[in-house]
Design a protein around this motif. Structure first.
Motif, PDB file in Angstrom:
ATOM      1  N   LEU A  88       7.881   4.660   3.362  1.00 31.95           N
ATOM      2  CA  LEU A  88       8.012   6.118   3.413  1.00 31.95           C
ATOM      3  C   LEU A  88       8.557   6.593   4.755  1.00 31.95           C
ATOM      4  O   LEU A  88       9.340   7.541   4.823  1.00 31.95           O
ATOM      5  CB  LEU A  88       6.668   6.781   3.104  1.00 31.95           C
ATOM      6  N   GLU A  89       8.162   5.928   5.827  1.00 35.53           N
ATOM      7  CA  GLU A  89       8.680   6.288   7.150  1.00 35.53           C
ATOM      8  C   GLU A  89      10.184   6.054   7.219  1.00 35.53           C
ATOM      9  O   GLU A  89      10.924   6.886   7.759  1.00 35.53           O
ATOM     10  CB  GLU A  89       7.962   5.496   8.246  1.00 35.53           C
ATOM     11  N   SER A  90      10.650   4.943   6.664  1.00 35.40           N
ATOM     12  CA  SER A  90      12.098   4.697   6.667  1.00 35.40           C
ATOM     13  C   SER A  90      12.813   5.732   5.798  1.00 35.40           C
ATOM     14  O   SER A  90      13.932   6.142   6.111  1.00 35.40           O
ATOM     15  CB  SER A  90      12.416   3.274   6.202  1.00 35.40           C
ATOM     16  N   ALA A  91      12.177   6.177   4.719  1.00 35.31           N
ATOM     17  CA  ALA A  91      12.779   7.211   3.878  1.00 35.31           C
ATOM     18  C   ALA A  91      12.845   8.540   4.624  1.00 35.31           C
ATOM     19  O   ALA A  91      13.825   9.287   4.488  1.00 35.31           O
ATOM     20  CB  ALA A  91      11.973   7.371   2.585  1.00 35.31           C
ATOM     21  N   ARG A  92      11.832   8.849   5.430  1.00 35.61           N
ATOM     22  CA  ARG A  92      11.837  10.094   6.209  1.00 35.61           C
ATOM     23  C   ARG A  92      12.935  10.085   7.275  1.00 35.61           C
ATOM     24  O   ARG A  92      13.438  11.124   7.660  1.00 35.61           O
ATOM     25  CB  ARG A  92      10.477  10.310   6.870  1.00 35.61           C
ATOM     26  N   MET A  93      13.299   8.889   7.750  1.00 36.78           N
ATOM     27  CA  MET A  93      14.336   8.775   8.783  1.00 36.78           C
ATOM     28  C   MET A  93      15.727   9.068   8.209  1.00 36.78           C
ATOM     29  O   MET A  93      16.637   9.393   8.955  1.00 36.78           O
ATOM     30  CB  MET A  93      14.325   7.367   9.392  1.00 36.78           C
ATOM     31  N   ARG A  94      15.883   8.941   6.905  1.00 37.05           N
ATOM     32  CA  ARG A  94      17.164   9.183   6.230  1.00 37.05           C
ATOM     33  C   ARG A  94      16.931  10.187   5.104  1.00 37.05           C
ATOM     34  O   ARG A  94      16.968   9.823   3.924  1.00 37.05           O
ATOM     35  CB  ARG A  94      17.713   7.876   5.679  1.00 37.05           C
ATOM     36  N   PRO A  95      16.707  11.458   5.433  1.00 35.70           N
ATOM     37  CA  PRO A  95      16.312  12.425   4.403  1.00 35.70           C
ATOM     38  C   PRO A  95      17.354  12.627   3.295  1.00 35.70           C
ATOM     39  O   PRO A  95      16.992  12.740   2.131  1.00 35.70           O
ATOM     40  CB  PRO A  95      16.059  13.709   5.181  1.00 35.70           C
ATOM     41  N   TRP A  96      18.621  12.672   3.648  1.00 39.43           N
ATOM     42  CA  TRP A  96      19.633  12.885   2.607  1.00 39.43           C
ATOM     43  C   TRP A  96      19.729  11.674   1.686  1.00 39.43           C
ATOM     44  O   TRP A  96      19.840  11.815   0.468  1.00 39.43           O
ATOM     45  CB  TRP A  96      20.999  13.209   3.214  1.00 39.43           C
ATOM     46  N   ALA A 107       6.385  10.925  -4.641  1.00 43.07           N
ATOM     47  CA  ALA A 107       7.051  10.438  -3.431  1.00 43.07           C
ATOM     48  C   ALA A 107       7.995  11.498  -2.861  1.00 43.07           C
ATOM     49  O   ALA A 107       8.152  11.593  -1.638  1.00 43.07           O
ATOM     50  CB  ALA A 107       7.816   9.151  -3.727  1.00 43.07           C
ATOM     51  N   CYS A 108       8.595  12.304  -3.717  1.00 45.04           N
ATOM     52  CA  CYS A 108       9.442  13.411  -3.233  1.00 45.04           C
ATOM     53  C   CYS A 108       8.621  14.326  -2.329  1.00 45.04           C
ATOM     54  O   CYS A 108       9.095  14.746  -1.266  1.00 45.04           O
ATOM     55  CB  CYS A 108      10.004  14.213  -4.407  1.00 45.04           C
ATOM     56  N   GLY A 109       7.399  14.640  -2.736  1.00 42.46           N
ATOM     57  CA  GLY A 109       6.526  15.486  -1.925  1.00 42.46           C
ATOM     58  C   GLY A 109       6.077  14.810  -0.650  1.00 42.46           C
ATOM     59  O   GLY A 109       5.964  15.448   0.390  1.00 42.46           O
ATOM     60  N   VAL A 110       5.824  13.500  -0.724  1.00 41.37           N
ATOM     61  CA  VAL A 110       5.408  12.762   0.468  1.00 41.37           C
ATOM     62  C   VAL A 110       6.530  12.765   1.501  1.00 41.37           C
ATOM     63  O   VAL A 110       6.314  13.048   2.676  1.00 41.37           O
ATOM     64  CB  VAL A 110       5.017  11.303   0.121  1.00 41.37           C
ATOM     65  N   VAL A 111       7.732  12.450   1.068  1.00 41.99           N
ATOM     66  CA  VAL A 111       8.857  12.276   1.982  1.00 41.99           C
ATOM     67  C   VAL A 111       9.462  13.604   2.419  1.00 41.99           C
ATOM     68  O   VAL A 111       9.809  13.774   3.586  1.00 41.99           O
ATOM     69  CB  VAL A 111       9.941  11.385   1.328  1.00 41.99           C
ATOM     70  N   ALA A 166       0.823  17.196  -4.656  1.00 38.37           N
ATOM     71  CA  ALA A 166       0.005  15.985  -4.466  1.00 38.37           C
ATOM     72  C   ALA A 166       0.615  15.096  -3.389  1.00 38.37           C
ATOM     73  O   ALA A 166      -0.094  14.544  -2.540  1.00 38.37           O
ATOM     74  CB  ALA A 166      -0.124  15.215  -5.780  1.00 38.37           C
ATOM     75  N   GLY A 167       1.926  14.955  -3.414  1.00 37.24           N
ATOM     76  CA  GLY A 167       2.603  14.124  -2.415  1.00 37.24           C
ATOM     77  C   GLY A 167       2.493  14.697  -1.020  1.00 37.24           C
ATOM     78  O   GLY A 167       2.234  13.971  -0.053  1.00 37.24           O
ATOM     79  N   ALA A 168       2.692  16.008  -0.883  1.00 39.09           N
ATOM     80  CA  ALA A 168       2.572  16.650   0.430  1.00 39.09           C
ATOM     81  C   ALA A 168       1.142  16.534   0.953  1.00 39.09           C
ATOM     82  O   ALA A 168       0.918  16.297   2.140  1.00 39.09           O
ATOM     83  CB  ALA A 168       3.005  18.109   0.345  1.00 39.09           C
ATOM     84  N   TRP A 169       0.177  16.686   0.071  1.00 37.41           N
ATOM     85  CA  TRP A 169      -1.229  16.529   0.461  1.00 37.41           C
ATOM     86  C   TRP A 169      -1.484  15.093   0.939  1.00 37.41           C
ATOM     87  O   TRP A 169      -2.129  14.870   1.961  1.00 37.41           O
ATOM     88  CB  TRP A 169      -2.135  16.887  -0.709  1.00 37.41           C
ATOM     89  N   HIS A 176      -2.209  11.169   5.423  1.00 37.66           N
ATOM     90  CA  HIS A 176      -1.628   9.867   5.771  1.00 37.66           C
ATOM     91  C   HIS A 176      -2.074   8.737   4.866  1.00 37.66           C
ATOM     92  O   HIS A 176      -2.380   7.639   5.325  1.00 37.66           O
ATOM     93  CB  HIS A 176      -1.930   9.505   7.243  1.00 37.66           C
ATOM     94  N   SER A 177      -2.101   9.021   3.555  1.00 38.90           N
ATOM     95  CA  SER A 177      -2.443   7.987   2.584  1.00 38.90           C
ATOM     96  C   SER A 177      -1.831   8.338   1.243  1.00 38.90           C
ATOM     97  O   SER A 177      -2.100   9.416   0.690  1.00 38.90           O
ATOM     98  CB  SER A 177      -3.958   7.871   2.429  1.00 38.90           C
ATOM     99  N   PHE A 178      -1.014   7.452   0.716  1.00 40.70           N
ATOM    100  CA  PHE A 178      -0.388   7.673  -0.592  1.00 40.70           C
ATOM    101  C   PHE A 178      -1.356   7.360  -1.735  1.00 40.70           C
ATOM    102  O   PHE A 178      -1.239   7.907  -2.811  1.00 40.70           O
ATOM    103  CB  PHE A 178       0.879   6.810  -0.723  1.00 40.70           C
TER     104      PHE A 178
END
Length: 180
Positions: free
Chosen positions: A27-35, A61-65, A167-170, A175-177
């Motif tokens: 998820l961290e790698s996905a956040r580094m490349r948002p587009w 995962a869309c909400g998490v990232v 749910a993902g944003a929460w 800090h737990s999926f």
């Protein structure tokens, strides 16, 4: 039932820390490349009509990232694209094929069911795995009006996307999926 529950939950109990660490790294790698992650997540949801995509996990995962708003938008757009593509495939390519197998009389019965229950079919079936895709194909085959289908499926997808993105944003906030 207990065996199935253990088979699903067991790996999380035994390998929970490793799964959490891998998920967080991913998820961290996905956040580094948002587009890029938006295109991948949206593309997965958009291809759900053709491939077995776990849309609830991808939408979460869309909400998490991408957070609540971005995640809901990406999820809704991907799911709506999948619906519109499935409708088009069923309407323009499926009718002649299905007519050969079941006949025009059965297709007329299908159209009658759509007139009676069509609005509810798309709204109620959208969050249910397999039925979501089947309802899209059913309504394309039954020739529901495209405009009506587009509005109802988009609104249904928006509601579903809001729930999963929340749910993902929460989950990202704590800090737990895993709970999501």
């Amino acid at each position: 039932g207990a065996v199935v529950a253990i088979a699903i939950i067991g790996p999380f109990i035994v390998f929970g820390e490793q799964i959490e660490a891998w998920t967080e790294t991913f998820l961290e790698s996905a956040r580094m490349r948002p587009w890029t992650s938006a295109m991948v997540l949206g593309g997965l949801l958009g291809s759900d009509i053709l491939f077995p995509v776990p849309s609830s996990i991808v939408s979460t995962a869309c909400g998490v990232v991408h957070g609540f708003m971005g995640g809901a938008l990406i999820s809704m757009l991907g799911m709506t694209f999948s619906c519109l593509a499935g409708y088009a495939i069923a309407k323009w390519m499926g009718r002649p094929l299905v007519s050969r197998f079941v006949g025009d009389r059965e297709l007329d019965r299908l159209h009658g069911m759509e007139e009676k229950y069509g609005d509810w079919i798309i709204v109620v079936a959208r969050p249910v795995p397999v039925l979501a895709e089947a309802s899209v194909l059913f309504l394309g085959l039954s020739a529901m009006s495209f405009a009506r289908f587009a509005v109802l499926s988009t609104l249904s997808n928006l509601a579903i996307s809001i729930v999963y993105a929340a749910a993902g944003a929460w989950a990202a906030g704590i800090h737990s999926f895993f709970p999501a």
